[in-house]
Design a protein around this motif. Sequence first.
Motif, short mmCIF file in Angstrom:
data_model
loop_
_atom_site.label_atom_id
_atom_site.label_comp_id
_atom_site.label_asym_id
_atom_site.label_seq_id
_atom_site.Cartn_x
_atom_site.Cartn_y
_atom_site.Cartn_z
N THR A 487 0.93 -0.99 0.16
CA THR A 487 0.11 0.14 -0.15
C THR A 487 1.00 1.31 0.01
O THR A 487 2.18 1.33 0.29
CB THR A 487 -0.92 0.00 1.15
OG1 THR A 487 -0.09 0.28 2.39
CG2 THR A 487 -1.78 -1.23 1.24
N TYR A 488 0.14 2.49 -0.31
CA TYR A 488 1.08 3.56 -0.38
C TYR A 488 1.62 3.77 1.09
O TYR A 488 2.72 4.26 1.20
CB TYR A 488 0.06 4.96 -0.61
CG TYR A 488 0.65 6.17 -0.35
CD1 TYR A 488 1.62 6.46 -1.49
CD2 TYR A 488 0.90 6.89 0.89
CE1 TYR A 488 2.20 7.94 -1.54
CE2 TYR A 488 1.49 8.14 0.71
CZ TYR A 488 2.12 8.65 -0.10
OH TYR A 488 2.82 9.99 -0.05
N LEU A 489 0.87 3.58 2.08
CA LEU A 489 1.22 3.75 3.62
C LEU A 489 2.64 2.83 3.89
O LEU A 489 3.61 3.47 4.44
CB LEU A 489 0.17 3.50 4.75
CG LEU A 489 0.60 3.56 5.99
CD1 LEU A 489 1.19 5.06 6.43
CD2 LEU A 489 -0.54 3.24 6.88
N GLU A 490 2.53 1.59 3.18
CA GLU A 490 3.61 0.67 3.40
C GLU A 490 4.66 1.44 2.81
O GLU A 490 5.89 1.28 3.32
CB GLU A 490 3.36 -0.78 3.16
CG GLU A 490 2.32 -1.27 4.15
CD GLU A 490 1.73 -2.63 3.41
OE1 GLU A 490 1.31 -3.69 4.06
OE2 GLU A 490 1.75 -2.60 2.11
N ALA A 491 4.55 1.78 1.66
CA ALA A 491 5.88 2.42 0.92
C ALA A 491 6.36 3.56 1.55
O ALA A 491 7.53 3.69 1.35
CB ALA A 491 5.23 2.75 -0.58
N TRP A 492 5.51 4.59 2.03
CA TRP A 492 5.91 5.79 2.70
C TRP A 492 6.68 5.34 4.03
O TRP A 492 7.71 5.92 4.47
CB TRP A 492 4.76 6.70 2.87
CG TRP A 492 4.97 7.86 3.70
CD1 TRP A 492 4.28 8.23 4.76
CD2 TRP A 492 6.09 8.90 3.56
NE1 TRP A 492 4.95 9.37 5.38
CE2 TRP A 492 5.79 9.72 4.44
CE3 TRP A 492 7.11 8.98 2.43
CZ2 TRP A 492 7.08 10.91 4.44
CZ3 TRP A 492 7.97 10.02 2.48
CH2 TRP A 492 7.62 11.02 3.53
N ASN A 493 6.23 4.25 4.86
CA ASN A 493 6.72 4.05 6.01
C ASN A 493 8.18 3.29 5.95
O ASN A 493 8.97 3.85 6.65
CB ASN A 493 5.75 2.74 6.76
CG ASN A 493 5.14 3.44 7.91
OD1 ASN A 493 5.44 4.60 8.38
ND2 ASN A 493 4.24 2.82 8.47
N GLY A 494 8.37 2.58 4.73
CA GLY A 494 9.66 1.99 4.43
C GLY A 494 10.84 2.80 3.94
O GLY A 494 11.86 2.94 3.99
N THR A 495 10.13 4.27 3.60
CA THR A 495 11.14 5.31 3.01
C THR A 495 11.09 6.50 3.79
O THR A 495 12.04 7.41 3.74
CB THR A 495 10.27 5.80 1.48
OG1 THR A 495 9.95 4.68 0.86
CG2 THR A 495 11.36 6.86 0.86
N MET A 496 10.39 6.80 4.99
CA MET A 496 10.30 7.66 5.55
C MET A 496 11.45 8.30 6.39
O MET A 496 11.76 9.62 6.08
CB MET A 496 9.10 7.56 6.84
CG MET A 496 8.93 8.83 7.66
SD MET A 496 7.73 8.57 8.97
CE MET A 496 6.16 8.68 7.88
N ASN A 497 12.44 7.41 6.90
CA ASN A 497 13.48 8.01 7.66
C ASN A 497 14.68 8.37 6.65
O ASN A 497 15.03 9.45 7.22
CB ASN A 497 14.04 6.75 8.46
CG ASN A 497 13.24 6.44 9.65
OD1 ASN A 497 12.70 7.31 10.18
ND2 ASN A 497 12.98 5.03 10.03
N ALA A 498 14.70 8.00 5.54
CA ALA A 498 15.61 8.34 4.60
C ALA A 498 15.11 9.94 3.79
O ALA A 498 15.81 11.00 3.77
CB ALA A 498 15.52 7.58 3.29
N ALA A 499 13.74 9.85 3.78
CA ALA A 499 13.30 11.24 3.28
C ALA A 499 13.42 12.25 4.49
O ALA A 499 13.59 13.40 4.06
CB ALA A 499 11.58 11.01 3.00
N LEU A 500 13.25 11.78 5.96
CA LEU A 500 13.42 13.02 6.78
C LEU A 500 14.89 13.36 6.81
O LEU A 500 15.29 14.44 7.02
CB LEU A 500 13.18 12.17 8.25
CG LEU A 500 11.60 12.10 8.79
CD1 LEU A 500 11.60 11.16 9.70
CD2 LEU A 500 10.98 13.28 8.60
N ALA A 501 15.81 12.48 6.61
CA ALA A 501 17.26 12.77 6.38
C ALA A 501 17.57 13.80 5.54
O ALA A 501 18.31 14.68 5.47
CB ALA A 501 17.98 11.67 6.40
N MET A 502 16.71 13.63 4.01
CA MET A 502 17.01 14.43 3.09
C MET A 502 16.31 15.73 3.33
O MET A 502 17.06 16.81 3.05
CB MET A 502 16.24 13.88 1.82
CG MET A 502 16.17 14.77 0.48
SD MET A 502 14.77 15.68 0.81
CE MET A 502 13.35 14.57 0.49
N ALA A 503 15.32 15.81 4.10
CA ALA A 503 14.63 17.14 4.52
C ALA A 503 15.34 18.02 5.43
O ALA A 503 16.00 19.13 5.51
CB ALA A 503 13.30 17.02 5.14
#
Length: 616
Positions: A487-503
């Motif tokens: 699901t989208y939520l599963e995809a976002w959860n798996g990516t979130m920490n890398a995305a936070l590091a990017m921001a």
Amino acid sequence: MAIATAPPRTSGARERTATELVRLVFDGDYERVHADVRAALFDPLFDPRAGLTMDEAGRLAYERSRFLHARLGRPSAVVADPPRLFALAEWPSVLDVSVFSLLMVHYNLTFGTVHDHGAGRTDLADLVGDLDSLAAFGPYMATELGYGNNVAALRTEAAYDRENGTFTLNTPGPLAQKYMSYSGFTDVPKVAVVLARLRADGRDHGVYPFLVRIADENGLRPGVHAAPCPEKPVQGLDNGVTWFDNVRLPRRSLLLGDMGEFAEDGAFRPLGGNARQRFLRSMTRIQPGRLCVSSSAVGAGRASVYIALRYARQRLVNGPGRKEMPVIEYRSHQLAVFTAMSTVYAMSFLLNRGKRAYLAAGGAVDADLNGLIAVTKALSTWQLTDVVTSMRERCGAQGMFSVNRIADYVSLLQGLVTAEGDNKVLLATVAAQLLAAEETEPPPPAPDGSAHDIGDPALHQALLGYRERALRESARSAMHDDTVERTYLEAWNGTMNAALAMARTRGVRLAVEEFHAAVARAEDSDAATGLRLLATLYALTEIHRDAGWYLARGVLTAAQVERLPATLDELCPRILPLADALADGFALTPELVRAPIAAEDYVTAFQSLTDARPER
């Protein structure tokens, strides 16, 4: 590194450098915007008070707030001049962290909401007049006990009765109780902005702000209930839990702005898109509020570094081969204090960028500006939490006493991290927007660190830009990996920490850019040298934080990574001769901060508090 070491300095040179640094730190607006706010804090009302109960400390914060209101202007004037609002956020928390919270809720959130959505409403003249004159304080009631920062999900209801043109404000259950707003002192007149779900003609139209008198000189109004929250360390304000039992409100209570209208037959008609769009429109004070939060954090960070440095100049310790020496002569102490100083300058310049962008937008906050403000708020409060904690530790036992201020700043920063939106939630929103945005330019080539000296500012900016871009591409690819069913939520959860590091990296990159822009604007050579050294220290500290990542991608060599700690260490003796002038750039004095360990003679100042004066 090709960075000049400062020569020995005269008092005149230090004063010229400090003057130039004040100009840069306060973005050329010190005299118009900041000077009188700072001057007001010299009043004896802001002298330290020992032995106060939490209730007494809270009431003192109200008294100090009334004093500043009388000296610095009414909310109607301050809200119309955002730089003044930001200055009012920045300075009072240096001496009383509770005053910042009280003033910013009243001026920005409550009066600002009335200003944005009720301007020109003659039918509100009595309520607005009370808020503007501070005859009544203005709590802002958005957060609910069961929903936290998820204000869009709140459950407080305002049901509209078309027949008699009134609303009934009600709290449907414990989860919907308004939480943390200032309702504990029921003998203080209050006019609150209450966010509630508007229901009319059997439909839920979403969240709207209402202006509600919740207390007068006789106490809570009928149908309004409040109970005090548990005590908080340091901040002795009257945080409470508030709920409403079928409180009848006149139609004028609704702060409609351009979000709706009433037809001739009394029917309510929402305007301005869907419920979420109207909700976002009703929350116009959040963006300036985040800049206020960052301003307070930066003010506390500056004061903590200033106090810790002055103490370190006097605090004597033993040294090998020497009987006594000031602790600042130890390189370990220098690195801690100067790294904190570099962070404070970096966050000051990043905040200035955010404030300039907000002013240029004239209140029209688009996605890019919203992202800049969110990143600024998150990065500044996180990094300055580290700063005040480090400075508290460097002051040893003296750092534990409230009279020396820094312990209070630790408590303040703990609250600011989640104020006006939890930092991780803010960064996650920014990261998601960045991942969704289309790239308009080809990615730059990976920097070749081996071709540069590790102290080269151009390399620092290239490395940070490369990390931001690489993390974004990696997170974007992971989000859109069609080989994995999820699901989208599963995809976002798996990516979130890398995305936070990017921001987060984006915020650091912008801070470094602003740091070097300030260096370029410096008209005093010593100010430019000091800022350049601090900019290098800040950037390399951040690069060192992720050194393994840079090494793994081949943009730094093993020798460069291994050399980083020594490079940071070697910056300290170059900064030391300029350190006092750099601290003077914060426009602080011992007489203003009134911290014994910042005094010219801290031992005598401390003894005057304890009455410990042994005869010699």
